[in-house]
Design an enzyme around this catalytic site. Structure first.
Site, PDB file in Angstrom:
ATOM      1  N   SER A 190       0.812  -1.226   0.000  1.00 55.33           N
ATOM      2  CA  SER A 190       0.000   0.000   0.000  1.00 55.33           C
ATOM      3  C   SER A 190       0.843   1.273   0.000  1.00 55.33           C
ATOM      4  CB  SER A 190      -0.972  -0.016   1.183  1.00 55.33           C
ATOM      5  OG  SER A 190      -1.911  -1.043   0.993  1.00 55.33           O
TER       6      SER A 190
ATOM      7  N   LYS B 231      -8.597  -6.259  11.105  1.00 51.19           N
ATOM      8  CA  LYS B 231      -9.777  -5.821  10.345  1.00 51.19           C
ATOM      9  C   LYS B 231     -11.091  -5.955  11.121  1.00 51.19           C
ATOM     10  CE  LYS B 231      -8.298  -6.211   5.543  1.00 51.19           C
ATOM     11  NZ  LYS B 231      -8.543  -6.778   4.215  1.00 51.19           N
TER      12      LYS B 231
ATOM     13  N   ASN C 289     -12.918 -19.058   3.854  1.00 49.84           N
ATOM     14  CA  ASN C 289     -13.981 -18.373   4.596  1.00 49.84           C
ATOM     15  C   ASN C 289     -13.401 -17.388   5.619  1.00 49.84           C
ATOM     16  OD1 ASN C 289     -13.677 -21.423   5.607  1.00 49.84           O
ATOM     17  ND2 ASN C 289     -13.897 -20.086   7.381  1.00 49.84           N
TER      18      ASN C 289
ATOM     19  N   LEU D 260      -7.408 -13.830  -5.505  1.00 48.56           N
ATOM     20  CA  LEU D 260      -7.172 -12.577  -4.776  1.00 48.56           C
ATOM     21  C   LEU D 260      -5.690 -12.318  -4.542  1.00 48.56           C
ATOM     22  CD1 LEU D 260     -10.152 -12.275  -4.552  1.00 48.56           C
ATOM     23  CD2 LEU D 260      -9.979 -12.170  -2.090  1.00 48.56           C
TER      24      LEU D 260
HETATM   25  P1  NAP Z   1      -7.689 -14.963   6.384  1.00 44.72           P
HETATM   26  O1  NAP Z   1      -8.723 -14.147   7.064  1.00 44.72           O
HETATM   27  O2  NAP Z   1      -6.568 -15.522   7.162  1.00 44.72           O
HETATM   28  O3  NAP Z   1      -8.467 -16.152   5.624  1.00 44.72           O
HETATM   29  C1  NAP Z   1      -7.805 -17.155   4.916  1.00 44.72           C
HETATM   30  C2  NAP Z   1      -8.773 -18.283   4.604  1.00 44.72           C
HETATM   31  O4  NAP Z   1      -8.062 -19.288   3.885  1.00 44.72           O
HETATM   32  C3  NAP Z   1      -9.346 -18.975   5.848  1.00 44.72           C
HETATM   33  O5  NAP Z   1     -10.668 -19.357   5.596  1.00 44.72           O
HETATM   34  C4  NAP Z   1      -8.463 -20.212   5.996  1.00 44.72           C
HETATM   35  O6  NAP Z   1      -9.111 -21.319   6.579  1.00 44.72           O
HETATM   36  C5  NAP Z   1      -8.180 -20.554   4.550  1.00 44.72           C
HETATM   37  N1  NAP Z   1      -6.935 -21.304   4.416  1.00 44.72           N
HETATM   38  C6  NAP Z   1      -5.698 -20.909   4.796  1.00 44.72           C
HETATM   39  N2  NAP Z   1      -4.803 -21.874   4.491  1.00 44.72           N
HETATM   40  C7  NAP Z   1      -5.493 -22.900   3.940  1.00 44.72           C
HETATM   41  C8  NAP Z   1      -5.134 -24.178   3.441  1.00 44.72           C
HETATM   42  N3  NAP Z   1      -3.873 -24.599   3.437  1.00 44.72           N
HETATM   43  N4  NAP Z   1      -6.119 -24.962   2.953  1.00 44.72           N
HETATM   44  C9  NAP Z   1      -7.395 -24.557   2.944  1.00 44.72           C
HETATM   45  N5  NAP Z   1      -7.805 -23.347   3.403  1.00 44.72           N
HETATM   46  C10 NAP Z   1      -6.865 -22.525   3.885  1.00 44.72           C
HETATM   47  O7  NAP Z   1      -6.999 -14.103   5.220  1.00 44.72           O
HETATM   48  P2  NAP Z   1      -7.704 -13.031   4.267  1.00 44.72           P
HETATM   49  O8  NAP Z   1      -7.542 -11.667   4.806  1.00 44.72           O
HETATM   50  O9  NAP Z   1      -9.070 -13.521   3.958  1.00 44.72           O
HETATM   51  O10 NAP Z   1      -6.758 -13.114   2.979  1.00 44.72           O
HETATM   52  C11 NAP Z   1      -6.780 -14.261   2.178  1.00 44.72           C
HETATM   53  C12 NAP Z   1      -5.996 -14.046   0.885  1.00 44.72           C
HETATM   54  O11 NAP Z   1      -6.561 -12.989   0.126  1.00 44.72           O
HETATM   55  C13 NAP Z   1      -4.530 -13.680   1.108  1.00 44.72           C
HETATM   56  O12 NAP Z   1      -3.783 -14.343   0.147  1.00 44.72           O
HETATM   57  C14 NAP Z   1      -4.512 -12.175   0.871  1.00 44.72           C
HETATM   58  O13 NAP Z   1      -3.253 -11.726   0.393  1.00 44.72           O
HETATM   59  C15 NAP Z   1      -5.560 -12.041  -0.219  1.00 44.72           C
HETATM   60  N6  NAP Z   1      -6.170 -10.697  -0.229  1.00 44.72           N
HETATM   61  C16 NAP Z   1      -6.011  -9.944  -1.344  1.00 44.72           C
HETATM   62  C17 NAP Z   1      -6.583  -8.690  -1.415  1.00 44.72           C
HETATM   63  C18 NAP Z   1      -6.392  -7.860  -2.653  1.00 44.72           C
HETATM   64  O14 NAP Z   1      -6.601  -6.640  -2.594  1.00 44.72           O
HETATM   65  N7  NAP Z   1      -6.037  -8.458  -3.772  1.00 44.72           N
HETATM   66  C19 NAP Z   1      -7.343  -8.196  -0.336  1.00 44.72           C
HETATM   67  C20 NAP Z   1      -7.499  -9.016   0.798  1.00 44.72           C
HETATM   68  C21 NAP Z   1      -6.902 -10.267   0.828  1.00 44.72           C
HETATM   69  P3  NAP Z   1      -9.452 -21.408   8.161  1.00 44.72           P
HETATM   70  O15 NAP Z   1     -10.490 -20.377   8.400  1.00 44.72           O
HETATM   71  O16 NAP Z   1      -9.940 -22.783   8.331  1.00 44.72           O
HETATM   72  O17 NAP Z   1      -8.157 -21.110   8.858  1.00 44.72           O
END
Ligand code: NAP
Length: 290
Positions: free
Chosen positions: A21, A70, A132, A229
């Protein structure tokens, strides 16, 4: 040049060193000639409250929020706009009349490339969302705003999935939300016109991993969009597989740019901000070709 009048913007997270950012916001600030500076603030979870009090004291104008704050930021704000309330997460805060106002620009960011590049009628679309977590919440809200016919969320933890589903119970727009564990995914792929990866699978250090196999990917409908994402690496293995089977691909870079642009509009109170400059700054930083 930073002077005594320069106003402070930033991003809070822990860790926050990886955040891109500052790169895009400082490029836009310089382009607009604004007297702002955008700084990363590493804030450990137990220090969040005192940090926000400190921000008020030193006159911070606004900030972004990333993992793990967040949700926890919600209780420290004076006002939360309806969109952020619906999602249950805030990614952008601004200081207005000595109050902290929170909103969520991730939904706008997620929707931007879908709307601009692939504008279509979404009422027949089945969306399948992998993961999720926090980002999945913005994606679900975005899919509801598009008017998707069905929205499936696939996760690895049945209890978390059920909590996720229940959290949308009061939303009229989300009566078509269903949750499933990963073993059910093969049943969903053939109807997934929009498949979104919101898990970190494919990101460092899991660069050679994808949430599904190329054989599973090959079962997508002929006209489908695979949206990851993740913005680095670019493309991810998930998107390479999608390219291999000939579906439309979208990476996470444009979401990052557009959620940032929406935040900068709020802080600078300008209707337009230089989105191209923000995108180009990121691409250059990531070593991607124009
Ligand atoms: P988060 O809140 O930690 O959520 C990650 C999700 O992925 C959780 O549901 C988690 O499952 C699941 N997960 C993690 N490792 C896994 C695995 N090995 N197998 C299956 N499921 C798995 O993170 P977030 O903020 O949502 O971010 C997620 C991704 O989106 C990241 O890569 C981030 O960089 C990207 N992102 C991108 C943007 C953009 O602007 N492009 C914005 C936001 C996020 P559990 O709940 O069971 O732990």
């Amino acid at each position: 040049m930073i002077t005594g009048k320069t106003k402070l913007l930033g991003v809070i997270g822990y860790p926050v060193e990886h955040s891109l950012s500052p790169v895009m916001h400082n490029a836009a600030i310089a382009h607009l000639g604004l007297d702002y500076v955008y700084v990363p603030f590493p804030i450990e979870p137990q220090n969040l409250e005192v940090a926000i009090q400190g921000f008020a004291t030193i006159g911070v104008v606004g900030f972004n929020i990333t993992i793990p704050h967040k949700k926890s930021i919600l209780s420290l704000l004076s006002e939360i706009l309806p969109i952020a309330k619906a999602v249950g997460a805030v990614n952008t805060v601004s200081r207005q009349d000595n109050k902290w106002i929170g909103t969520n620009t991730d939904i706008e960011g997620f929707l931007a490339p879908l709307r601009t590049t692939y504008n279509q009628d979404w009422s027949q679309t089945t969306a399948v969302i992998l993961g999720n977590g926090g980002a999945a919440r913005a994606v679900v809200a975005g899919c509801a705003e598009l008017g998707c016919d069905k929205i499936f969320v696939v996760g690895r933890n049945a209890q978390k999935l059920e909590e996720f589903r229940k959290s949308w119970d009061n939303s009229q727009q989300l009566q078509n939300l269903h949750v499933h564990t990963w073993d059910f995914l093969p049943n969903l792929i053939p109807q997934a016109n929009l498949l979104v990866n919101t898990t970190p699978i494919g990101m460092y250090p899991k660069l050679e991993e994808s949430p599904l196999s190329v054989e599973e990917m090959a079962n997508l409908p002929a006209v489908a969009i695979a949206y990851d994402l993740i913005y680095t690496p670019n493309p991810t293995k998930f998107l390479k597989q999608a390219q291999q089977v000939g579906v439309i691909v979208i990476d996470g870079l444009e979401m990052l740019v557009q959620q940032g642009a929406a935040a900068l509009k709020i802080w600078s109170q300008q209707d337009t901000v230089p989105v191209d400059v923000m995108r180009q700054a990121l691409r250059q930083h990531l070593g991607l070709n124009q």
